[in-house]
Design an enzyme around this catalytic site. Structure first.
Site, short mmCIF file in Angstrom:
data_model
loop_
_atom_site.label_atom_id
_atom_site.label_comp_id
_atom_site.label_asym_id
_atom_site.label_seq_id
_atom_site.Cartn_x
_atom_site.Cartn_y
_atom_site.Cartn_z
N SER A 81 0.56 8.01 38.52
CA SER A 81 0.79 7.76 39.75
C SER A 81 0.59 6.04 40.76
O SER A 81 1.34 5.03 39.41
CB SER A 81 -0.74 7.92 41.20
OG SER A 81 -0.43 8.25 42.01
N ASP A 251 5.34 17.99 43.95
CA ASP A 251 5.01 16.97 43.69
C ASP A 251 5.14 16.00 45.27
O ASP A 251 7.25 15.44 45.81
CB ASP A 251 5.13 15.33 43.05
CG ASP A 251 3.81 14.77 42.90
OD1 ASP A 251 3.54 13.88 43.83
OD2 ASP A 251 4.25 14.02 41.51
N HIS A 284 1.13 16.37 42.38
CA HIS A 284 0.56 15.45 41.73
C HIS A 284 -0.57 15.06 40.61
O HIS A 284 -0.80 14.44 39.82
CB HIS A 284 0.34 14.39 42.79
CG HIS A 284 0.21 12.93 43.00
ND1 HIS A 284 1.59 12.21 42.47
CD2 HIS A 284 -0.23 11.84 42.39
CE1 HIS A 284 1.66 10.52 42.05
NE2 HIS A 284 0.56 10.89 42.23
#
Length: 309
Positions: A81, A251, A284
């Site tokens: 991330s 995601d 994610h």
């Protein structure tokens, strides 16, 4: 903290340590592990006068220097991330060239134009410069009173379902264990600078990976010597740096189209040095908390690093 939510048998740092790697975990400034300063207190707004630019230019190089001085060995970098964004931007500026051995980017966040998380899209629209005056605070504490009011307002937007906050932010994760999600929500998300949130929102809206935009040409001129913020040129990452990228089809933050744009930036990269993994069902949070992440992702990361030895 994020890396250690799964059990020792299932989290990446422990798996790497079991495989003989020396593992160092870094924190982003502003989190509860990282609220000290030589002269400032977190109650002072100056303490929060930073965005991910400072993480790129100062913090990540400092972490590399620290580890390199202790080990005298080149470093394998792993980011997830925001950790991928600061890694990509920092390596493109040539900050760690002599200390970096390879890099693994899980669920890479670089371009954010196609981000599909409803909450994220609404937040990006709301997080413009005036948010700082709206709050009158420099710290953005997701669990604080002002942020809660802000979040509630966003959750009332049509199409934003905050009942399941993790899904609202990250997309529909396939492989999370309920108790791990509870642990995540007890500990995350942590505080950051409001300026950092504004910078991320600019990245969503402007479709480029650029330095913080001060909102006025004269302010930008003062900071950068030019009217618009300089761009981070990802294609400047050394072509022979071994890179592993793993991204997910579900995601909502690191959207497939945006990852495609990132890969386009790496199209001249040495083809033997670039490994790409696509996991159709992953979103994610699966990359750090997925019950099967060890089998699907982490074993691949370990193999990739061992190939660089």
């Amino acid at each position: 903290m994020t890396w250690l939510l799964n059990s020792p048998q299932q989290n990446l740092p422990m798996i790497l340590a079991e495989n003989g790697f020396d593992v160092w975990l870094a924190n982003t400034r502003g989190t509860r592990f990282c609220r000290h300063h030589v002269s400032l207190q977190p109650s002072q707004s100056e303490f929060w006068d930073w965005s991910w630019d400072e993480l790129v230019s100062y913090d990540l190089p400092a972490v590399f220097d620290f580890v390199f001085n202790h080990t005298a060995q080149k470093i394998h970098y792993i980011g997830h991330s925001l950790g991928t964004l600061i890694g990509l931007a920092s390596f493109s500026e040539g900050h760690q060239e002599d200390q970096l051995k390879s890099a693994a980017f899980l669920s890479p966040v670089a371009y954010l134009t196609h981000m599909k998380t409803a909450l994220g899209v609404v937040a990006a629209r709301a997080f413009v410069g005036e948010i700082t005056t709206l709050f009158g605070v420099a710290e953005f504490n997701p669990k604080g009173q002002q942020a809660s009011i802000f979040l509630k307002a966003l959750c009332n937007y049509p199409g934003v379902d905050c009942y399941d906050l993790v899904t609202a932010i990250t997309g529909k994760n396939c492989c999370l264990n309920a108790s791990t999600v509870d642990l995540f929500l007890q500990n995350e998300p942590q505080s950051t600078a409001t300026k950092n949130m504004v910078h991320l929102a600019q990245t969503v809206r402007d479709g480029v990976i650029a330095k913080y935009n001060y909102g006025r040409p004269d302010y930008n001129l003062m900071h950068y010597g030019e009217a618009r913020p300089p761009i981070y040129n990802i294609s400047n990452i050394p072509k022979d740096l071994p890179i592993f990228i793993s991204y997910g089809g579900q995601d909502a933050l690191s959207d497939v189209e945006d990852v495609g744009q990132l890969l386009d930036n790496l199209k001249y990269h040495d083809v033997n040095k670039l490994s790409i993994q696509y996991i159709k069902d992953y979103a994610h949070a699966d990359f750090i908390m997925g019950v099967n992440a060890k089998d699907i992702v982490y074993n691949q990361v370990v193999s990739f690093f061992k190939n660089q030895q």
